[in-house]
Design an enzyme around this catalytic site. Structure first.
Site, mmCIF file in Angstrom:
data_model
loop_
_atom_site.group_PDB
_atom_site.id
_atom_site.type_symbol
_atom_site.label_atom_id
_atom_site.label_comp_id
_atom_site.label_asym_id
_atom_site.label_seq_id
_atom_site.Cartn_x
_atom_site.Cartn_y
_atom_site.Cartn_z
ATOM 1 N N ILE A 1 44.467 -28.661 9.445
ATOM 2 C CA ILE A 1 43.105 -29.192 9.409
ATOM 3 C C ILE A 1 42.849 -29.645 7.970
ATOM 4 O O ILE A 1 43.508 -29.193 7.036
ATOM 5 C CB ILE A 1 42.034 -28.168 9.878
ATOM 6 C CG1 ILE A 1 42.102 -26.867 9.070
ATOM 7 C CG2 ILE A 1 42.172 -27.876 11.358
ATOM 8 C CD1 ILE A 1 41.033 -25.848 9.467
ATOM 9 N N ASP A 2 41.920 -30.569 7.809
ATOM 10 C CA ASP A 2 41.664 -31.157 6.493
ATOM 11 C C ASP A 2 41.175 -30.116 5.495
ATOM 12 O O ASP A 2 40.631 -29.071 5.869
ATOM 13 C CB ASP A 2 40.611 -32.266 6.599
ATOM 14 C CG ASP A 2 41.051 -33.398 7.501
ATOM 15 O OD1 ASP A 2 42.268 -33.607 7.614
ATOM 16 O OD2 ASP A 2 40.173 -34.067 8.084
ATOM 17 N N LYS A 3 41.327 -30.431 4.223
ATOM 18 C CA LYS A 3 40.883 -29.557 3.135
ATOM 19 C C LYS A 3 39.434 -29.119 3.314
ATOM 20 O O LYS A 3 39.108 -27.940 3.192
ATOM 21 C CB LYS A 3 41.054 -30.275 1.793
ATOM 22 C CG LYS A 3 40.476 -29.528 0.604
ATOM 23 C CD LYS A 3 40.604 -30.337 -0.679
ATOM 24 C CE LYS A 3 39.949 -29.621 -1.860
ATOM 25 N NZ LYS A 3 40.050 -30.401 -3.112
ATOM 26 N N THR B 1 37.611 -29.202 6.027
ATOM 27 C CA THR B 1 37.300 -28.669 7.355
ATOM 28 C C THR B 1 37.652 -27.187 7.339
ATOM 29 O O THR B 1 38.712 -26.811 6.856
ATOM 30 C CB THR B 1 38.119 -29.390 8.449
ATOM 31 O OG1 THR B 1 37.778 -30.776 8.464
ATOM 32 C CG2 THR B 1 37.844 -28.796 9.817
ATOM 33 N N ARG C 1 36.846 -37.121 12.906
ATOM 34 C CA ARG C 1 36.077 -37.877 11.918
ATOM 35 C C ARG C 1 36.109 -39.372 12.217
ATOM 36 O O ARG C 1 35.088 -40.064 12.103
ATOM 37 C CB ARG C 1 36.622 -37.590 10.520
ATOM 38 C CG ARG C 1 36.518 -36.123 10.113
ATOM 39 C CD ARG C 1 37.376 -35.796 8.894
ATOM 40 N NE ARG C 1 36.916 -36.516 7.712
ATOM 41 C CZ ARG C 1 37.597 -36.545 6.563
ATOM 42 N NH1 ARG C 1 38.767 -35.918 6.475
ATOM 43 N NH2 ARG C 1 37.119 -37.198 5.538
#
Length: 302
Positions: free
Chosen positions: A138-140, A142, A238
């Site tokens: 998962i993104d930084k 998130t 997103r």
């Protein structure tokens, strides 16, 4: 040292040098390309230029790419929120702001550094030294649940479930505007953005991407939404919600550049994670609490 040469075509004339190379070398970040230019590893017509140089038709550009350094990722005693652990699987609740695995600019302080310390090296090796045990990301900015494989058999078993889209992944988020539909499915292919190579976008030749959205609560100017992934493309939620003209609150990449709530990134939390256990073959499902900032934001909007 690897060398590549490009001749600027008429349609590329007027682009910045770093943008031109970023478009040609999609696997490299623009910041890394800028670093190569500044270090003299890029020549335009056998001359050094700055990243902001505007390329001209028929310019001959030569770039020398150094061999990648062999990285050694060190275990670090970083506290992590462990939701579940056994000999095969680790489920962690990643905080917003933590990078999942080392990458240029983030070689320490990542989730991988933390789990290497916690697991004493007992992690799958399938994704190499940079991403041991990492099955999905998962993104930084998130937050939320991630599953970690502690051996190769577990990694293969979990990865196969991801491939078959049988893993339950439900996120909660706040987006701009008021969604009219109670339930919305976005089925739109995602690939690299045609101009900005650091972004993803809905593109005709992209990979299949499906996200199911469900309204939890509507506010005056925002909507609290659950998103369930059917597929798992980079930045999928997103991109899809922005494509639907309701970008995530706090997402400066796919939405407004600033937010009045002084956020540190998109308001997106991986709240529910469910999968079949590699050894017991039983279905397991985990749910995490919303982060404090998320809960406070809901109270402000209510």
């Amino acid at each position: 040292m690897q060398e590549k040469e490009f001749i600027v075509l008429e349609e590329d004339e007027g682009n910045r040098l770093d943008v031109f190379l970023s478009n040609e070398l999609g696997e490299m970040s623009r910041s890394f390309i800028q670093k190569l230019i500044k270090e003299g590893n890029v020549l335009v017509n056998d001359k050094k230029e700055k990243p902001r140089y505007l390329v001209k038709e028929d310019d001959k550009i030569r770039i020398s790419i150094p061999e990648p350094k062999v990285l050694e990722v060190e275990p670090e005693n970083i506290p992590i929120d462990i939701v579940y652990e056994d000999e095969d699987v680790l489920v962690v609740n990643k905080p917003q702001g933590m990078v999942v695995h080392p990458a240029p600019g983030n070689y320490t302080g990542t989730l991988v550094n933390a789990i290497l310390y916690h697991c004493r090296g007992n992690l799958s090796s399938i994704n190499g030294v940079i991403r041991p045990g990492i099955v999905h990301r998962i993104d930084k900015n998130t937050s939320g649940l991630l599953m970690i494989a502690k051996n190769n058999n577990s990694h293969n078993f979990l990865a196969e479930q991801l491939k078959e889209h049988s893993i339950t992944r439900k996120y909660e988020m706040i987006c701009h505007g008021v969604l009219k539909e109670d339930n919305l499915t976005v089925n739109a292919p995602i690939g690299r953005h045609p101009v900005d190579r650091l972004k993803m976008a809905v593109v005709p030749n992209g990979k299949r991407a499906v996200t199911h959205f469900k309204v939890i609560k509507r506010f005056e100017k925002y909507t609290y939404v659950q998103a369930q992934l059917e597929t798992g493309r980079t930045h999928q939620i997103r991109v899809h919600i922005s494509y639907n003209r309701h970008p995530l609150l706090g997402d400066s990449v796919y939405g407004p550049k600033s937010s009045k709530f002084n956020l540190n990134g998109q308001v997106l939390h991986a709240r529910t994670l469910g999968f079949i256990h590699p050894t017991t073959k039983e279905y397991m499902e985990f749910t995490s609490e919303l982060p404090d900032y998320f809960q406070k934001l809901l109270k402000i909007l209510d």
